[in-house]
Design a protein around this motif. Structure first.
Motif, short mmCIF file in Angstrom:
data_model
loop_
_atom_site.label_atom_id
_atom_site.label_comp_id
_atom_site.label_asym_id
_atom_site.label_seq_id
_atom_site.Cartn_x
_atom_site.Cartn_y
_atom_site.Cartn_z
N THR A 159 28.95 -133.13 -68.93
CA THR A 159 28.29 -131.81 -68.96
C THR A 159 26.80 -131.93 -69.24
OG1 THR A 159 28.83 -131.56 -71.32
CG2 THR A 159 30.41 -130.69 -69.73
N ALA A 160 26.25 -133.13 -69.10
CA ALA A 160 24.83 -133.33 -69.40
C ALA A 160 23.93 -132.55 -68.47
CB ALA A 160 24.50 -134.82 -69.33
N GLY A 161 24.42 -132.17 -67.30
CA GLY A 161 23.60 -131.42 -66.35
C GLY A 161 23.47 -129.95 -66.68
N PHE A 162 24.25 -129.46 -67.65
CA PHE A 162 24.16 -128.06 -68.06
C PHE A 162 23.11 -127.90 -69.15
CE2 PHE A 162 28.40 -128.61 -66.32
CZ PHE A 162 28.58 -127.46 -65.56
N GLU A 163 22.56 -126.70 -69.25
CA GLU A 163 21.49 -126.44 -70.22
C GLU A 163 22.05 -126.36 -71.64
OE1 GLU A 163 18.04 -123.08 -71.13
OE2 GLU A 163 19.18 -123.04 -69.25
N ARG A 164 21.40 -127.10 -72.55
CA ARG A 164 21.82 -127.09 -73.95
C ARG A 164 21.36 -125.79 -74.61
NH1 ARG A 164 22.95 -131.39 -77.29
NH2 ARG A 164 21.96 -132.84 -75.82
N ILE A 165 22.26 -125.15 -75.36
CA ILE A 165 21.89 -123.91 -76.04
C ILE A 165 22.12 -123.98 -77.55
CG2 ILE A 165 22.31 -122.44 -74.03
CD1 ILE A 165 25.01 -121.71 -75.27
N GLY A 166 22.63 -125.09 -78.01
CA GLY A 166 22.86 -125.23 -79.44
C GLY A 166 23.57 -126.54 -79.73
N PRO A 167 23.79 -126.83 -81.01
CA PRO A 167 24.46 -128.08 -81.38
C PRO A 167 25.85 -128.18 -80.75
CG PRO A 167 23.50 -127.01 -83.30
CD PRO A 167 23.42 -126.03 -82.18
N GLY A 168 26.04 -129.18 -79.91
CA GLY A 168 27.35 -129.42 -79.32
C GLY A 168 27.75 -128.47 -78.22
N GLN A 169 26.85 -127.58 -77.79
CA GLN A 169 27.20 -126.60 -76.76
C GLN A 169 26.17 -126.57 -75.65
OE1 GLN A 169 27.75 -122.76 -78.63
NE2 GLN A 169 29.97 -123.01 -78.69
N ARG A 170 26.67 -126.34 -74.44
CA ARG A 170 25.80 -126.14 -73.28
C ARG A 170 26.25 -124.90 -72.52
NH1 ARG A 170 22.51 -130.57 -71.82
NH2 ARG A 170 22.85 -132.40 -73.14
N TRP A 171 25.28 -124.25 -71.89
CA TRP A 171 25.59 -123.06 -71.09
C TRP A 171 26.31 -123.50 -69.82
CZ3 TRP A 171 22.12 -120.48 -67.06
CH2 TRP A 171 22.70 -119.27 -66.61
N ALA A 172 27.46 -122.87 -69.54
CA ALA A 172 28.31 -123.29 -68.43
C ALA A 172 28.03 -122.56 -67.12
CB ALA A 172 29.78 -123.12 -68.81
N GLY A 173 26.88 -121.87 -67.02
CA GLY A 173 26.45 -121.38 -65.71
C GLY A 173 26.52 -119.90 -65.46
N ILE A 174 27.29 -119.13 -66.24
CA ILE A 174 27.30 -117.68 -66.08
C ILE A 174 27.21 -117.00 -67.44
CG2 ILE A 174 28.53 -117.62 -63.88
CD1 ILE A 174 31.09 -116.98 -65.35
N ALA A 175 26.60 -115.82 -67.45
CA ALA A 175 26.43 -115.06 -68.69
C ALA A 175 26.47 -113.57 -68.37
CB ALA A 175 25.11 -115.41 -69.36
N ARG A 176 26.95 -112.80 -69.32
CA ARG A 176 26.89 -111.34 -69.20
C ARG A 176 25.83 -110.85 -70.17
NH1 ARG A 176 31.29 -107.02 -67.74
NH2 ARG A 176 30.13 -105.11 -68.16
N ILE A 177 24.82 -110.18 -69.63
CA ILE A 177 23.72 -109.69 -70.46
C ILE A 177 23.60 -108.18 -70.29
CG2 ILE A 177 22.45 -111.86 -70.44
CD1 ILE A 177 20.69 -110.72 -68.25
N SER A 178 23.12 -107.53 -71.32
CA SER A 178 22.97 -106.07 -71.28
C SER A 178 21.65 -105.69 -70.61
CB SER A 178 23.02 -105.50 -72.70
OG SER A 178 21.90 -105.97 -73.44
N ALA A 179 21.54 -104.42 -70.24
CA ALA A 179 20.29 -103.93 -69.66
C ALA A 179 19.15 -104.05 -70.66
CB ALA A 179 20.47 -102.48 -69.21
N ASP A 180 19.43 -103.84 -71.94
CA ASP A 180 18.38 -103.96 -72.96
C ASP A 180 17.83 -105.37 -73.02
OD1 ASP A 180 18.70 -101.31 -73.60
OD2 ASP A 180 20.05 -101.68 -75.29
#
Length: 397
Positions: A125-146
């Motif tokens: 999973t080294a190709g995914f973006e790191r977002i914290g200790p031991g975790q990487r973003w897996a490519g999709i996210a749900r974000i609010s309009a705000d």
């Protein structure tokens, strides 16, 4: 809650700097087409693709999506995104080159909170973006309009997806974990080159909905045709043969089988019809992989319809014309009921399908009793359909 989708598509492929990752060939189409079909299937009401430039391959991909009734808006800058993005509802953010199993799209689509799909940090999973200790973003996210509109004003020349993901983290986004096995086995990936796109496509074809069985399969189509088609599909995939061409080939083979029967070679014709079912099953698997089943529905129907016609014609060669019509009608009814979902929870092995009927008739022809084979096949089809109807009635009661 309704949501729109924002797909990032501005990074160049690592093996072709003059080509975007989004236009790499993936699952019988451009990668961006696959991503758009995924978010649309998940329920996105509007799809915006953020691009660095509008190229011919990208325009052709959008044209193909439009032809299938999927509206896509190309966005080249933050000003356009601010103007086009709806002010109400959430947004599903998809990373550039991300391939994620469909069930995780459904999970985030059903979420009511700002959410991030995450995967455990590791070698695969080294190709995914790191977002914290031991975790990487897996490519999709749900974000609010705000979060979106509160972040767009300060993005400037920054990377859109990374900035929005960081904003989601700062807003204490809910994390949705993905088993690391999904990345280990190639079903979860950030595609950067054509070689990676080919490997991930093959991984998807070998698992999930794209393996030996597909929805509506039963009888010989499930237990004989399916495994044969699952072996043939990867070979055609490596050659980048479009599913539509495979479907046309299945129809042509079925037509040849029918003509062979009319030339008084019933056993050879029936074997050719069975080959048509195998090729048609391969086309179906390629279509499902590309998430185009609704657009290419004819690939499901025509080869089996021609095979049913061939079953009826072959009966005339042995003086069993009436039985041939009965058999063709029975297997046609069973096949339509399966495709329309009218026979839920039936025993797949107990359904008389075109493939099952053809195998039974071929076995009878080899033994020299094709006329008796039709009598036996009609009896089996009647019992099969009766069992399915009784089972359906029991389920209702």
């Amino acid at each position: 809650m309704p949501f729109s989708a924002i797909i990032c598509a501005s990074q160049a492929a690592s093996d072709s700097p003059d080509m975007f990752r989004a236009t790499l060939h993936f699952a019988d189409q451009a990668l961006i087409e696959y991503q758009v079909r995924q978010v649309t299937e998940a329920g996105a009401s509007e799809v915006m693709v953020v691009v660095g430039a509008v190229t011919q391959p990208l325009s052709r991909a959008v044209d193909r999506l439009t032809a299938d009734g999927i509206r896509v808006t190309l966005v080249r800058d933050m000003v356009t995104l601010l103007r086009e993005a709806p002010r109400e509802g959430d947004f599903l953010l998809v990373a550039d080159g991300a391939v994620v199993p469909q069930r995780f799209y459904r999970t985030l689509a059903a979420s009511k909170d700002v959410s991030l799909l995450v995967v455990e940090d590791g070698a695969t999973t080294a190709g995914f973006e790191r977002i914290g200790p031991g975790q990487r973003w897996a490519g999709i996210a749900r974000i609010s309009a705000d979060v979106l509109f509160g972040t767009l004003d300060m993005i400037g020349d920054w990377d859109l997806e990374s900035t929005l993901v960081r904003a989601a983290v700062q807003n204490n986004a809910t994390t949705v974990p993905v088993p690391v096995e999904e990345a280990n086995e190639g079903r979860l990936a950030i595609i950067r080159s054509q070689a990676e796109a080919t490997l991930v496509t093959q991984a998807l074809l070998g698992t999930g909905t794209d393996n030996a069985s597909v929805p509506g399969d039963a009888g010989a189509e499930r237990y004989v045709v399916g495994p044969l088609a699952a072996r043939l599909a990867p070979m055609l995939l490596r050659s980048q043969v479009p599913a539509v061409q495979v479907g046309v080939a299945a129809i042509a083979i079925a037509a040849i089988g029918t003509m062979t029967i009319l030339l008084h070679w019933p056993m050879m014709g029936l074997l050719t019809l069975f080959l048509a079912l195998v090729v048609g099953g391969t086309a179906i698997r390629l279509t499902l992989l590309a998430r185009r089943a609704s657009a290419d529905r004819w690939i499901w129907i025509v080869p089996q319809a021609v095979s049913v016609l061939g079953i009826a014609l072959a009966a005339r060669q042995v003086g069993q014309g009436a039985l041939g019509l009965y058999l063709a009608g029975l297997v046609a009814i069973a096949t339509l009921a399966l495709r329309m979902g009218r026979l839920p929870n039936v025993r797949p092995w107990a359904i008389a399908t075109p493939g099952s009927a053809i195998l039974l008739l071929v076995a009878s022809a080899i033994a020299g009793y094709l006329d008796f084979g039709y009598q036996l096949a009609v009896g089996v089809a009647i019992v099969s359909l009766g069992d399915a109807l009784i089972g359906r009635r029991r389920q209702k009661s």
